[in-house]
Design an enzyme around this catalytic site. Sequence first.
Site: not given
Length: 681
Positions: A30, A52, A99, A101, A334, A362, A406-407, A443
């Site tokens: 952001r 990212d 990837n 978002g 998340d 993801e 990644h998570r 990521k």
Amino acid sequence: MFDIPFLDLPPLRGASGTVRLPGSKSISNRVLLLAALAEGETLVHEPLASDDTQVMLDALRALGCEVQPAESRAGGSALRIGGLGGRLRTHEAALFLGNAGTAMRPLTAALALLAATQGGRFELSGVPRMHERPIGDLVEALRALGCDIVDLGQPGYPPLRVQGQAGGRLRTQAPIPVRGDVSSQFLSALLLALPLVSEAQDIVIEVQGELISKPYVHITLKLLARFGIEVAHEQWRRFTVPRGSRYRSPGAIHVEGDASSASYFIALGAIAAHGGAPLRIEGVGSDSIQGDIRFVDAAQAMGARVQAGPGWLQVSRGAWPLQALTLDCNHIPDAAMTLAVMALYAEGTTRLTNIASWRVKETDRIAAMATELRKLGAAVTEGPDFIEVTPPARWQPATIHTYDDHRMAMCASLAAFNALAGRPASDGPGLPVRILDPRCVGKTFPDYFETLFGVVSADAQDVPVITVDGPTASGKGTLAAALAARLGYHTLDSGSLYRTTALAALQDGIAPDDEAALARLAALLDLRFEGAAVMLRGRPVSDELRREDVGSLASRIAALPAVREALHSLQLAFRRPPGLVADGRDMGTVVFPDAALKVFLTASAAQRASRRHKQLISKGIQANITDLRADLEARDARDRTRSIAPLKPAEDALALDNSALSVDESVDVVLGWWQQRRPFD
Ligand code: DC
């Protein structure tokens, strides 16, 4: 970064120390976009460096933004972003957004509005999974405003083209409807972009459906405020971007650590920081603007003991086993994944609800989590928007798929503490966990595993060791390094310890037969390994260690029992998670007799002499192949016949004659043996 096909974690048992978190992904992307849209320059301190944010930076550069690395206050990293001031410099670009978002949604909104008013054509695409992640609700909202957006693939999904003519007008008078119940990123994208076209009048956004993940919208509003734009909202349903809004750079802005990334270490503390100091987490704390900081409450409810201050957390085990929990996770979508893994260590069944958004992340995270936790032995029930996890009655060694998520990878790492499950002490047997494609953590947290290994402890006997012993110039070092690179393991080149002792002895003029003095020297060796470089007394000595006189002396002093003894504990200290590949003469026989795989490498004397000859010539060193071979054979004889730790294959070693094999072929043979000895399917 572990860029390998899989990473095996040994059973882990404890955690202590301090971790420093990387910057928040959501804040970084952001802030980078706002800085790019703003007038003037913004110095962004401690932005996340990951896949990212890289795609966002690449896109901003492609749009004509100036991005320069800079020094940060505390010696950390920073980026200097030269803003566009809301004016397009480039009117045509194809942007690949991986990837991410957090890049795709706001860039689509911003570029659609800019193209519609200033003219331009921009294509936005990503990896195949990005093309399965919905964006239709955002596209509809932008089309309602008058933006021209072309679906380049399946309607409602990227890839897209946004286009327009200079001087186009937008319908900003009527409230803009946007869905809030699929992804809050659609609303965030509009909020970030609409100030570009709000000079003439207020712009109102009306959220349709229940707004999910409100904390992420909260971050958006906070950051807009830092860039001079005060968006008002009524109960998260109606948002007003005020007339005359203009992005104004705050000059400098600091990105706080990632609260979602913190969740793995909060869980780690709750599971494994027992019987000592708490695990300290730096980068986020009580002053965080990120919604996932609320994960702390959930972790506490499960048993974590947490202290918090500005920019830091300290976590240790409270209740054990952890307590099962039923929780509406809408506010921490998340970080809630981490709760699903903590549930493996809880008494009872943990139920996480209101997590439908997991299905459009993801990967389909509900399905993925259910599949993978079941492999570990857990009982899992999944529904459209919930998951229920009951810990394994019996844990299984599992190969965890990570789905390029990644998570999933970071969550899976916490399963390596299975030795602690259901036990008051940490002395149960443990199972390793195999994580496929560990690189996917890039990521958001490229150094996740390195950071984890920096604070966890394992029992030495649980840390796998592969030994590669053999005579000089048999290619042990090359093979060991290649194996370690493929497995993500540490290496121990034990010969370098004898060589370093020899070099230090030459430097200090110590006689080759002064056993006591040589042993003292070996015990106090000021030695460090920095990547591939060996540092003796603060100086790089890798090249000197390869000198023939140093090798020769090393072979002589290696026959002295006191020297070997002095180097013994130093060698054992290399056995750290995730594993070790050790090469030398006595790795399998003396130093690591319990190694999981022992390789005894041989090659004919002629082959070895010719390899050494090539090596020396390539370095511009004159050498005679006959002398080399004689020297080699003399050294072999000395290594074989010495009374202490003579060179010989361990009884359980597998012999590999690599005379006719390339390095890759040798590596494949040994990896094949290794696979057979691992407990994974
Ligand atoms: O593998 P290398 O050539 O770098 O080893 C240098 C000398 O050190 C070698 O001649 C024998 C000795 N050595 C040893 O005795 N035990 C080991 N584990 C490794 C090396």
